[in-house]
Motif scaffolding. Structure first.
Motif, PDB file in Angstrom:
ATOM      1  N   GLY A   1      46.499  62.815  55.910  1.00  0.00           N
ATOM      2  CA  GLY A   1      45.144  62.314  56.055  1.00  0.00           C
ATOM      3  C   GLY A   1      44.137  63.022  55.177  1.00  0.00           C
ATOM      4  N   ALA A   2      44.599  64.006  54.412  1.00  0.00           N
ATOM      5  CA  ALA A   2      43.658  64.820  53.640  1.00  0.00           C
ATOM      6  C   ALA A   2      43.438  64.309  52.221  1.00  0.00           C
ATOM      7  CB  ALA A   2      44.153  66.267  53.586  1.00  0.00           C
ATOM      8  N   ILE A   3      44.271  63.383  51.764  1.00  0.00           N
ATOM      9  CA  ILE A   3      44.137  62.889  50.391  1.00  0.00           C
ATOM     10  C   ILE A   3      44.194  61.366  50.368  1.00  0.00           C
ATOM     11  CG2 ILE A   3      45.031  64.964  49.249  1.00  0.00           C
ATOM     12  CD1 ILE A   3      47.738  63.794  49.212  1.00  0.00           C
ATOM     13  N   SER A   4      43.726  60.795  49.294  1.00  0.00           N
ATOM     14  CA  SER A   4      43.636  59.337  49.183  1.00  0.00           C
ATOM     15  C   SER A   4      45.025  58.700  49.127  1.00  0.00           C
ATOM     16  CB  SER A   4      42.862  58.960  47.926  1.00  0.00           C
ATOM     17  OG  SER A   4      43.572  59.354  46.759  1.00  0.00           O
ATOM     18  N   GLU A   5      45.068  57.374  49.365  1.00  0.00           N
ATOM     19  CA  GLU A   5      46.338  56.657  49.391  1.00  0.00           C
ATOM     20  C   GLU A   5      47.093  56.769  48.072  1.00  0.00           C
ATOM     21  OE1 GLU A   5      48.032  52.062  49.827  1.00  0.00           O
ATOM     22  OE2 GLU A   5      45.933  52.513  50.220  1.00  0.00           O
ATOM     23  N   SER A   6      46.392  56.536  46.956  1.00  0.00           N
ATOM     24  CA  SER A   6      47.065  56.564  45.655  1.00  0.00           C
ATOM     25  C   SER A   6      47.597  57.955  45.339  1.00  0.00           C
ATOM     26  CB  SER A   6      46.108  56.095  44.554  1.00  0.00           C
ATOM     27  OG  SER A   6      44.951  56.922  44.513  1.00  0.00           O
ATOM     28  N   LEU A   7      46.813  58.971  45.650  1.00  0.00           N
ATOM     29  CA  LEU A   7      47.248  60.339  45.372  1.00  0.00           C
ATOM     30  C   LEU A   7      48.376  60.742  46.309  1.00  0.00           C
ATOM     31  CD1 LEU A   7      46.887  62.884  43.730  1.00  0.00           C
ATOM     32  CD2 LEU A   7      45.084  63.604  45.318  1.00  0.00           C
ATOM     33  N   LEU A   8      48.329  60.290  47.565  1.00  0.00           N
ATOM     34  CA  LEU A   8      49.381  60.628  48.525  1.00  0.00           C
ATOM     35  C   LEU A   8      50.730  60.101  48.048  1.00  0.00           C
ATOM     36  CD1 LEU A   8      50.382  61.716  51.233  1.00  0.00           C
ATOM     37  CD2 LEU A   8      49.697  59.542  52.288  1.00  0.00           C
ATOM     38  N   GLU A   9      50.767  58.864  47.576  1.00  0.00           N
ATOM     39  CA  GLU A   9      52.028  58.296  47.098  1.00  0.00           C
ATOM     40  C   GLU A   9      52.555  59.071  45.903  1.00  0.00           C
ATOM     41  OE1 GLU A   9      52.268  54.114  46.581  1.00  0.00           O
ATOM     42  OE2 GLU A   9      51.211  53.645  48.428  1.00  0.00           O
ATOM     43  N   SER A  10      51.656  59.478  45.019  1.00  0.00           N
ATOM     44  CA  SER A  10      52.075  60.266  43.865  1.00  0.00           C
ATOM     45  C   SER A  10      52.620  61.621  44.301  1.00  0.00           C
ATOM     46  CB  SER A  10      50.900  60.453  42.905  1.00  0.00           C
ATOM     47  OG  SER A  10      51.277  61.262  41.813  1.00  0.00           O
ATOM     48  N   GLU A  11      51.957  62.234  45.309  1.00  0.00           N
ATOM     49  CA  GLU A  11      52.408  63.537  45.805  1.00  0.00           C
ATOM     50  C   GLU A  11      53.778  63.412  46.468  1.00  0.00           C
ATOM     51  OE1 GLU A  11      50.785  66.702  45.767  1.00  0.00           O
ATOM     52  OE2 GLU A  11      49.595  65.692  44.239  1.00  0.00           O
ATOM     53  N   LEU A  12      53.982  62.354  47.228  1.00  0.00           N
ATOM     54  CA  LEU A  12      55.240  62.190  47.958  1.00  0.00           C
ATOM     55  C   LEU A  12      56.404  61.775  47.060  1.00  0.00           C
ATOM     56  CD1 LEU A  12      54.035  60.379  51.218  1.00  0.00           C
ATOM     57  CD2 LEU A  12      54.865  62.728  51.026  1.00  0.00           C
ATOM     58  N   PHE A  13      56.164  60.781  46.204  1.00  0.00           N
ATOM     59  CA  PHE A  13      57.266  60.170  45.455  1.00  0.00           C
ATOM     60  C   PHE A  13      57.291  60.540  43.973  1.00  0.00           C
ATOM     61  CE2 PHE A  13      55.859  57.133  48.809  1.00  0.00           C
ATOM     62  CZ  PHE A  13      56.910  57.377  49.686  1.00  0.00           C
ATOM     63  N   GLY A  14      56.195  61.123  43.471  1.00  0.00           N
ATOM     64  CA  GLY A  14      56.130  61.429  42.051  1.00  0.00           C
ATOM     65  C   GLY A  14      55.780  60.194  41.234  1.00  0.00           C
ATOM     66  N   HIS A  15      55.625  60.372  39.941  1.00  0.00           N
ATOM     67  CA  HIS A  15      55.337  59.227  39.071  1.00  0.00           C
ATOM     68  C   HIS A  15      55.931  59.471  37.685  1.00  0.00           C
ATOM     69  CE1 HIS A  15      51.689  61.880  38.369  1.00  0.00           C
ATOM     70  NE2 HIS A  15      52.136  61.702  37.142  1.00  0.00           N
TER      71      HIS A  15
ATOM     72  N   THR B   1      52.344  62.791  31.955  1.00  0.00           N
ATOM     73  CA  THR B   1      53.726  63.303  31.987  1.00  0.00           C
ATOM     74  C   THR B   1      54.406  62.819  33.269  1.00  0.00           C
ATOM     75  OG1 THR B   1      53.052  65.351  33.114  1.00  0.00           O
ATOM     76  CG2 THR B   1      53.129  65.402  30.702  1.00  0.00           C
ATOM     77  N   ASP B   2      55.746  62.917  33.285  1.00  0.00           N
ATOM     78  CA  ASP B   2      56.468  62.640  34.536  1.00  0.00           C
ATOM     79  C   ASP B   2      56.115  63.718  35.561  1.00  0.00           C
ATOM     80  OD1 ASP B   2      57.597  60.563  33.238  1.00  0.00           O
ATOM     81  OD2 ASP B   2      59.652  61.339  33.246  1.00  0.00           O
ATOM     82  N   ARG B   3      56.099  63.329  36.822  1.00  0.00           N
ATOM     83  CA  ARG B   3      55.788  64.297  37.881  1.00  0.00           C
ATOM     84  C   ARG B   3      56.802  64.180  39.015  1.00  0.00           C
ATOM     85  NH1 ARG B   3      53.495  65.587  42.613  1.00  0.00           N
ATOM     86  NH2 ARG B   3      51.996  67.304  42.671  1.00  0.00           N
ATOM     87  N   ILE B   4      57.314  65.319  39.476  1.00  0.00           N
ATOM     88  CA  ILE B   4      58.244  65.364  40.606  1.00  0.00           C
ATOM     89  C   ILE B   4      57.444  65.303  41.895  1.00  0.00           C
ATOM     90  CG2 ILE B   4      59.882  66.812  41.863  1.00  0.00           C
ATOM     91  CD1 ILE B   4      60.856  67.873  39.220  1.00  0.00           C
ATOM     92  N   GLY B   5      57.827  64.428  42.821  1.00  0.00           N
ATOM     93  CA  GLY B   5      57.167  64.327  44.111  1.00  0.00           C
ATOM     94  C   GLY B   5      57.797  65.252  45.141  1.00  0.00           C
TER      95      GLY B   5
ATOM     96  N   PHE C   1      64.083  56.548  47.257  1.00  0.00           N
ATOM     97  CA  PHE C   1      62.674  56.315  46.958  1.00  0.00           C
ATOM     98  C   PHE C   1      62.542  55.993  45.473  1.00  0.00           C
ATOM     99  CE2 PHE C   1      63.452  60.724  46.038  1.00  0.00           C
ATOM    100  CZ  PHE C   1      62.684  60.993  44.900  1.00  0.00           C
ATOM    101  N   MET C   2      61.394  55.485  45.117  1.00  0.00           N
ATOM    102  CA  MET C   2      61.127  55.137  43.723  1.00  0.00           C
ATOM    103  C   MET C   2      59.849  55.843  43.290  1.00  0.00           C
ATOM    104  SD  MET C   2      62.765  52.646  41.738  1.00  0.00           S
ATOM    105  CE  MET C   2      62.939  51.128  42.685  1.00  0.00           C
ATOM    106  N   LYS C   3      59.893  56.484  42.130  1.00  0.00           N
ATOM    107  CA  LYS C   3      58.671  57.063  41.590  1.00  0.00           C
ATOM    108  C   LYS C   3      57.684  55.956  41.249  1.00  0.00           C
ATOM    109  CE  LYS C   3      60.196  61.443  39.564  1.00  0.00           C
ATOM    110  NZ  LYS C   3      60.115  62.288  38.354  1.00  0.00           N
ATOM    111  N   ILE C   4      56.396  56.270  41.335  1.00  0.00           N
ATOM    112  CA  ILE C   4      55.378  55.301  40.945  1.00  0.00           C
ATOM    113  C   ILE C   4      55.557  54.968  39.464  1.00  0.00           C
ATOM    114  CG2 ILE C   4      52.903  54.873  40.690  1.00  0.00           C
ATOM    115  CD1 ILE C   4      52.419  56.736  43.011  1.00  0.00           C
ATOM    116  N   GLY C   5      55.717  53.680  39.178  1.00  0.00           N
ATOM    117  CA  GLY C   5      55.928  53.241  37.806  1.00  0.00           C
ATOM    118  C   GLY C   5      57.372  53.320  37.358  1.00  0.00           C
ATOM    119  N   GLY C   6      58.242  53.828  38.235  1.00  0.00           N
ATOM    120  CA  GLY C   6      59.652  53.977  37.856  1.00  0.00           C
ATOM    121  C   GLY C   6      60.482  52.756  38.226  1.00  0.00           C
ATOM    122  N   THR C   7      61.684  52.694  37.690  1.00  0.00           N
ATOM    123  CA  THR C   7      62.591  51.567  37.970  1.00  0.00           C
ATOM    124  C   THR C   7      63.940  52.041  38.496  1.00  0.00           C
ATOM    125  OG1 THR C   7      63.347  51.605  35.659  1.00  0.00           O
ATOM    126  CG2 THR C   7      61.518  50.105  36.211  1.00  0.00           C
TER     127      THR C   7
END
Length: 474
Positions: A198-212, A222-226, A261-267
């Motif tokens: 609940g401390a961060i926005s939806e878009s940032l939360l998904e990036s934090e959890l799953f990476g991009h 750059t690629d980011r590990i979630g 899981f799938m990284k944001i923007g990943g396939t």
């Protein structure tokens, strides 16, 4: 000779267990149903029992209940198959020492479990394992029975690779319990990663959890590990899970169901073996009924639910908890008996966190050895209307400055020879004025910072120890 009961209707499983323990010098007795169990002559002879959760004519939990009633000293291990883990967890709540899943994967683990439980049933003395670990992790259990039962149960299920849900009011210590579970598990050497949903926005939360992946969105250079990937061999703590948006809940459900899981923007799908511990101050079952939390996600999270009691339900622990928190501040203050009585009666809506904050603030604005009387407690606790403050004794600025002027004039007279005062006496007076000056400036700074010693010390360029010195050596 150590005697083990095996209540199992699958003959091959029963023979395997019997052979395993007879080779280690144990005696075994096998019953394949509830009827044969009822014909046992001496239940007290058993130190350990393996009980299948489902027998042809009786539920394994009923066998457990009967055996614990007839042989309280006997440790019981429930054997469960796929899809009956919740039943096994219920068995632990009802007296089972542990459970194992069939088919057996780690035989050595079963042997170690049996040895440990048999030794326990023979009356090993000393502090319980769960309590020792809790003490080592600075988890305050006190004397409250509910807290001891909670941490003992948590200790038993921590090594299992199952999802855990922690519920409790704000400030009860949900993250503390999550760290304890991690320390009691086989993943204790692996990462523990926590995130407040609940401390961060939806878009940032998904990036934090799953990476991009690079280029997934503006700013993704750059690629980011979630966190799911980073905690793959460890524990991922999802605090305030009820605050996750519906879209994020859908993605969390997929991870819990498939481990993918799938990284944001990943396939490319990625896998995680992270152990999930979720927490919420909101009752998720009620949130599900209200439509704000997915019911299917709740089912996946609620394999094991641990509920932390609020502080008002363990008032007997408050005096000991106050003393423990004082020791953590490294301050020497004493709460008057009347103050402790008021704190025990207070309901503590903020629970442990609120109590800790009151202790820290009291210690920060109090002198060493000071007795904290009711008038020095917050008004919401003492029932008095004045704000939480400790009267700061100070000398009038005008009087203090007049003393300095008088001293300065005397120094000038001594220097000119108009005053017969000896130099040694003048230096003594100067040292007294030095301490008076320090004390006056500290009192003034404390007044301006509402008694906050850390802020006052920072403004003056002093340490808290120096402040204590000058205030106690006037």
């Amino acid at each position: 000779m150590k005697h083990i009961l095996i209540a199992e209707d699958e003959i091959e499983v029963a023979r395997f267990l019997a052979r395993l323990f007879e080779l280690k010098g144990y005696k075994t007795t096998h019953v394949e149903n509830g009827h044969r169990f009822d014909q046992i002559d001496d239940y007290a002879a058993f130190q350990l029992a393996f009980i299948d959760v489902r027998l042809p004519d009786r539920n394994g939990l009923d066998i457990l209940h009967d055996l614990k009633k007839k042989a309280p000293q006997c440790s019981c291990i429930i054997m469960t198959g796929y899809g009956t883990v919740k039943t096994a967890v219920e068995a632990i709540k009802n007296g089972a020492a542990d459970f194992v899943e069939k088919p057996f994967e780690d035989i050595s683990a079963i042997e170690e479990m049996a040895e440990r439980l048999i030794d326990t049933s023979r009356g090993n003395s000393g502090e319980a394992d769960y309590a020792a670990l809790a003490r080592g992790r600075n988890c305050f259990l006190g004397t409250n029975a509910a807290m001891h039962q909670l941490y003992e149960f948590a200790y038993k299920i921590a090594p299992k690779n199952i999802t855990i849900l922690i519920e409790g009011e704000t400030g009860t210590g949900k993250e503390v319990l999550a760290h304890y579970l991690h320390a009691a598990s086989g993943r204790k050497e692996e990462p523990f990663i926590g995130i407040n949903c609940g401390a961060i926005s939806e878009s940032l939360l998904e990036s934090e959890l799953f990476g991009h992946v690079k280029g997934a969105f503006t700013g993704a250079t750059t690629d980011r590990i979630g966190y799911f990937e980073a905690a793959s061999s460890g524990t991922l703590f999802l605090d305030e899970i009820a605050e996750a948006t519906p879209a994020t809940q859908v993605k969390l459900l997929r991870v819990l169901e498939t481990g993918e899981f799938m990284k944001i923007g990943g396939t490319i799908p990625r896998r995680t073996s992270a152990r999930i511990i979720a927490a919420s101050h909101v009752n998720l079952e009620e949130a599900s009924h209200q439509g704000s939390f997915r019911e299917d996600l709740l089912y996946r999270l609620d394999v094991v639910k641990l509920i932390i009691p609020p502080l008002r339900e363990r008032r007997e622990d408050i005096p000991l908890l106050i003393q423990s928190l004082i020791e953590q501040t490294n301050e020497k203050i004493i709460f008057a008996e009347e103050s402790i009585d008021l704190m025990v009666q207070y309901d503590w809506p903020g629970n442990m966190r609120e109590l800790a904050n009151v202790i820290r603030r009291t210690a920060a604005i109090s002198n060493e050895g000071m007795i904290i009387t009711p008038d020095l407690l917050p008004g919401k606790i003492s029932g008095q209307s004045q704000p939480f403050s400790v009267p700061i004794q100070e000398e009038s600025p005008a009087n203090f400055l007049n003393e300095w002027r008088q001293f300065s004039d005397r120094v000038e007279r001594v220097y000119k020879g108009d005053d017969p005062m000896l130099l040694n006496e003048l230096i003594k007076e100067m040292k007294k004025m030095e301490k008076k000056t320090a004390a006056a400036m500290i009192h003034n700074s404390l007044k301006e910072t509402a008694g906050n010693r850390e802020r006052a010390a920072a403004r003056l360029g002093l340490s808290k120890r120096q402040i204590r010195y000058y205030l106690n050596e006037k």
